[in-house]
Design an enzyme around this catalytic site. Structure first.
Site, PDB file in Angstrom:
ATOM      1  N   GLY A 129     -11.052  19.586   2.740  1.00 32.99           N
ATOM      2  CA  GLY A 129     -12.167  18.686   3.003  1.00 32.99           C
ATOM      3  C   GLY A 129     -12.052  17.403   2.199  1.00 32.99           C
ATOM      4  O   GLY A 129     -12.742  17.229   1.191  1.00 32.99           O
ATOM      5  N   SER A 131     -10.825  13.775   3.905  1.00 31.09           N
ATOM      6  CA  SER A 131     -11.168  12.602   4.714  1.00 31.09           C
ATOM      7  C   SER A 131     -12.572  12.704   5.290  1.00 31.09           C
ATOM      8  O   SER A 131     -13.074  13.794   5.596  1.00 31.09           O
ATOM      9  CB  SER A 131     -10.167  12.436   5.858  1.00 31.09           C
ATOM     10  OG  SER A 131      -8.873  12.148   5.368  1.00 31.09           O
ATOM     11  N   GLU A 250       1.493  17.525  -1.786  1.00 29.07           N
ATOM     12  CA  GLU A 250       1.525  17.435  -0.329  1.00 29.07           C
ATOM     13  C   GLU A 250       2.654  16.527   0.131  1.00 29.07           C
ATOM     14  O   GLU A 250       3.331  16.809   1.114  1.00 29.07           O
ATOM     15  CB  GLU A 250       0.191  16.911   0.200  1.00 29.07           C
ATOM     16  CG  GLU A 250       0.131  16.812   1.722  1.00 29.07           C
ATOM     17  CD  GLU A 250      -1.221  16.352   2.231  1.00 29.07           C
ATOM     18  OE1 GLU A 250      -1.466  16.477   3.442  1.00 29.07           O
ATOM     19  OE2 GLU A 250      -2.030  15.852   1.429  1.00 29.07           O
ATOM     20  N   GLU A 393       1.277   2.665   5.267  1.00 33.73           N
ATOM     21  CA  GLU A 393       0.877   1.484   4.503  1.00 33.73           C
ATOM     22  C   GLU A 393       0.457   1.860   3.077  1.00 33.73           C
ATOM     23  O   GLU A 393       0.786   1.153   2.112  1.00 33.73           O
ATOM     24  CB  GLU A 393      -0.269   0.763   5.220  1.00 33.73           C
ATOM     25  CG  GLU A 393       0.127   0.112   6.543  1.00 33.73           C
ATOM     26  CD  GLU A 393       0.267   1.106   7.690  1.00 33.73           C
ATOM     27  OE1 GLU A 393       0.805   0.734   8.742  1.00 33.73           O
ATOM     28  OE2 GLU A 393      -0.160   2.276   7.527  1.00 33.73           O
TER      29      GLU A 393
END
Length: 406
Positions: A129, A131, A250, A393
């Site tokens: 949990g 974003s 990650e 980005e």
């Protein structure tokens, strides 16, 4: 960095190969091959997890004292490479590789004793949990609130807000969640890391179907959801520090190159039977071969970077911002390989079967074979690679700031 394996490492590689030959069943391997999304369905992933757990190899990245193997970085790389080349499914990353390291690095003894065995057994299935609808790349701007209360029922947080792109929330019984516990603090400083029970009132999960037709992600709504203070990891307000630790795992906690190389070899094998329209096969087409060679060079370069990071870890260094480079390169290569498969298959690759799963007795019949059936879905699904875990980005910004010092 010595790239030659020692006699001990070669013996370990042979042990892994023998184990995979004996224990990686056709059902599990075929299920992985017929999964177009990043995360395999729980029935496939958890089945393979159980096989590895019985062997004692499931938590191969964990320290030995928490149920891990205690393997060296080289052994972990060998294991991942051999699993990739055997066609094994990806492991259930959210529990094993993301929240577990946070718990054993920052959690209380009680949290470690409770949660780590349940991750290994499969009793707990986790979702992330992080974003929110208005907080994606700028994760620190999240607005999900956790208000601390204390009464005769004890100390707890009452959580309100929503999370989005929550992978496998429809399967999960636990969620590790970032929530704002101090609205007056700087946006990075007022966030805490909470472990949320998904099976309680106030939590609702709304499916989000991807362009490929997969139900992999969701939006999760939290309305007066309660989290005991004992289920906060780290100190209140330390959530951003823990999140950065987790995101490094990650982005660089696995070796991507072996899986990419395996998928590229499968496409090359398919090219030997694919007509080029000029009396030959695509495998002999000069432009095709140049394109494959460029991608292969990219995969091999990524592998060298991953091996260098492993070498540094073996010498006690932390992964650091180099993981952003791995994430950036791996994401682009993943998309290049999936586009290559689509271009190879041509019209046959446009088959987009929306029924799931694509394996097992109830799977829909493939029109032109399994590679064609999964190609379009895999291509569409992999567009998310340059978004999840931090967009390209964001990764470029991290590299520019922390590696190039621009």
């Amino acid at each position: 960095m010595d790239l030659d394996l020692s006699p001990q490492d070669l013996a370990f590689r042979d042990e892994v190969r023998a184990f995979l030959a004996e224990n990686l069943t056709a059902e599990i391997r075929d299920g992985a091959a017929a999964t177009p999304s990043v995360f395999v369905e729980p029935e496939i992933g958890q089945a393979w997890n159980a096989v590895l757990h019985r062997k004692g190899w499931l938590a191969y990245q964990w320290p030995r004292e928490y149920g891990g193997t205690g393997w060296s970085p080289v052994q972990r790389y060998i294991f991942e490479k051999e699993c990739a080349e055997a066609g094994a499914p990806n492991l259930t990353v959210l529990g094993l590789k993301l929240v577990a390291p946070v718990i054993y690095a920052f959690g209380t003894p009680e949290q470690k004793a409770h949660y780590l065995p349940r991750i290994l057994s499969g009793e707990d299935y986790w979702c992330q949990g992080f974003s929110e609808p208005a907080s994606g790349s700028d994760l620190a701007s999240l607005q999900c609130r956790a208000v601390r209360v204390s009464d005769e029922r004890g100390e707890r947080y009452v959580v309100n807000g929503s999370k989005i792109w929550t992978t496998h929330a429809h399967w999960a019984n636990r969620m590790f969640c970032l929530a704002r516990t101090d609205a007056s603090a700087h946006k990075n400083a007022g966030i805490s890391f909470l472990l949320v029970d998904m099976n309680q009132p106030g939590i609702s999960v709304r499916p989000i179907l991807t362009l490929a037709g997969d139900h992999e992600v969701n939006q999760v709504f939290l309305e007066d959801v309660e989290v005991p203070v004992s289920d906060r990891v780290g100190a209140e307000g330390d959530g951003w520090k823990l999140a950065k630790f987790l995101l490094e795992n990650e982005r660089g906690g696995s070796c991507h190159a072996p899986k990419l190389a395996y998928d590229l070899r499968r496409i090359e094998a398919d090219a030997t039977a694919q007509p080029d329209g000029h009396g030959g096969t695509m495998a002999g087409n000069a432009e095709w071969r140049r394109r494959v060679a460029r991608i292969r060079l990219g995969v091999e370069s990524l592998e060298m970077i991953e091996l260098k990071i492993l070498s540094e870890i073996a010498h006690g260094q932390k992964p650091g911002p180099q993981t952003s480079l791995v994430k950036l390169l791996a994401s682009n290569l993943r998309q290049d390989i999936d586009l290559l498969a689509m271009d190879l298959l041509g019209v046959a690759g446009l088959e987009l079967e929306r029924q799931r799963p694509l394996y097992g007795a109830q799977a829909p019949q493939a029109v032109h074979g399994l590679p064609s059936q999964v190609a379009a879905a895999r291509y569409l699904n992999s567009r998310a690679w340059t978004i999840f875990g931090g967009t390209n980005e964001v990764q470029a910004g991290i590299i520019a700031k922390t590696v190039l010092h621009l």
